[in-house]
Design an enzyme around this catalytic site. Structure first.
Site: not given
Ligand code: UDP
Length: 343
Positions: A126, A151, A155
């Protein structure tokens, strides 16, 4: 013989569009999904679009043994596209362990299942890894910033793990795709984003508000340092995003990743503000939106859009669909959900 591709989270939003793209590109997708944020009915929708019912396994990736069994029993699987992960930023702040446990254990299960074997892996990363970039458009060489949420951290750390693995093991060829903001739906309107509960992302909120399922949209701040004061993002059509995975897989199959590991931005290269997006929705669909200006949302990035030169040159991929098609298809999907009373 068609080349098999294991697609984890293949019934999810981006996963299902990628399965359709794989079938169109003559691959044989093998879907695994635990239906955590997806529905089994998506399998039939994929069949309606493509005429093919792909192989499906109900597997929770945290269960190492289930995946290992599948891989051991099928020597023909070397390609993986790994989508399956929790992805709600706010929830990750409230329940960090849920995110670290699920997203890392899933990744470890995959790496374990392919120990000693050849593996071409495309990983869903992302643009969140860039935080607020110092320079725009942001390119892949920009410094990765300290993650704003658990989150985002999953990544970032997963990218590091994968780079280490690819460096240590020449049998592993890995590409991380850094997605900007995926929106829109397949042109058939048979698959799209299925947000559970109140949507956190802008476009599903816009379409649900337009459909009367939600109240007015709140624009989170109009006093930022941008031309109209609202935040800017690089929205990317999910069908274009799906195609980027095919391009990545093809590059990996050629054995052409940079030192076994490479990373690419997947966006259009154009930024749209929240107010511009609202305007694009209204002009494209002819539907008037109710919106109000609200306070800033904590942790929001002010402006980000991608430099997509490397993707164009090395991956041979670029976005084809613009903001109008993003809005049109997102609205067509919302109407499909309404007509079929899917909540
Ligand atoms: N946004 C908004 N109202 C909403 C949801 C989002 O104004 O109800 C804004 C948000 O502040 C951001 C942009 O829309 O500037 C995109 O937000 P989203 O959550 O979709 O993506 P992300 O912030 O993760 O890039």
């Amino acid at each position: 013989m068609k080349t098999k591709v294991l697609v984890t989270g293949g019934l999810g939003y981006i996963g299902s569009h990628t399965v359709v793209a794989l079938l169109r590109a003559n691959y044989e997708p093998v879907i695994i999904d635990n239906l955590d944020n997806s529905r089994i009915g998506i399998l039939q929708q994929i069949e309606k679009i493509t005429g093919v019912s792909p192989e499906f396994h109900y597997i929770d990736l945290c269960n190492e043994a289930q995946l290992a069994d599948l891989i051991t029993n099928d020597e023909s699987i070397h390609n993986i596209i790994h989508f399956a992960a929790h992805k709600a930023v706010g929830e990750s702040v409230a329940e960090p362990l849920k995110y670290y446990r699920n997203n890392f254990n899933s990744l470890f299960s995959i790496l374990k299942a392919f120990e000693g074997k050849k593996m071409n892996l495309v990983f869903s990363s992302s643009c969140t890894v860039y935080g607020q970039p110092d320079e725009l458009p942001v390119s892949e060489v920009a410094q990765v910033k300290k993650a704003e949420s658990p989150y985002g951290n999953t990544k970032q750390v997963a990218e590091e793990i994968l780079q280490d693995v690819a460096t240590a093991d020449k049998l592993k060829n890995i590409i991380s795709l850094r997605y900007f903001n995926p929106v829109g739906a397949h042109e058939s309107a048979l698959i799209g984003e299925l947000p559970s509960g109140v949507p956190q992302n802008l476009v599903p909120f816009v379409t649900q508000s337009a459909a009367g399922k939600r109240g007015p949209i709140t624009v989170f701040g109009n006093d930022y340092d941008t031309p109209d004061g609202s935040c800017i993002r690089d929205y990317i059509h999910v069908v274009d995003l799906a195609e980027a995975h095919i391009a990545a897989l093809q590059l990996l199959e050629k054995g052409n990743a940079e030192g076994n590991y490479d990373v690419f931005n997947v966006g259009t290269g154009n930024g749209y503000s929240v107010l511009e997006l609202i305007n694009a929705f209204e002009t494209t669909t002819g539907v008037k939106l109710n919106y109000q200006i609200g306070p800033r949302r904590a942790g929001d990035i002010v402006k980000v859009w991608g430099d997509v030169t490397k993707s164009r040159e090395k991956l041979g991929w670029q976005a084809r669909l613009g903001i109008e098609e993003m809005m049109r298809s997102a609205w067509a999907w919302e109407q499909y959900l309404q007509t079929n009373q899917i909540n």
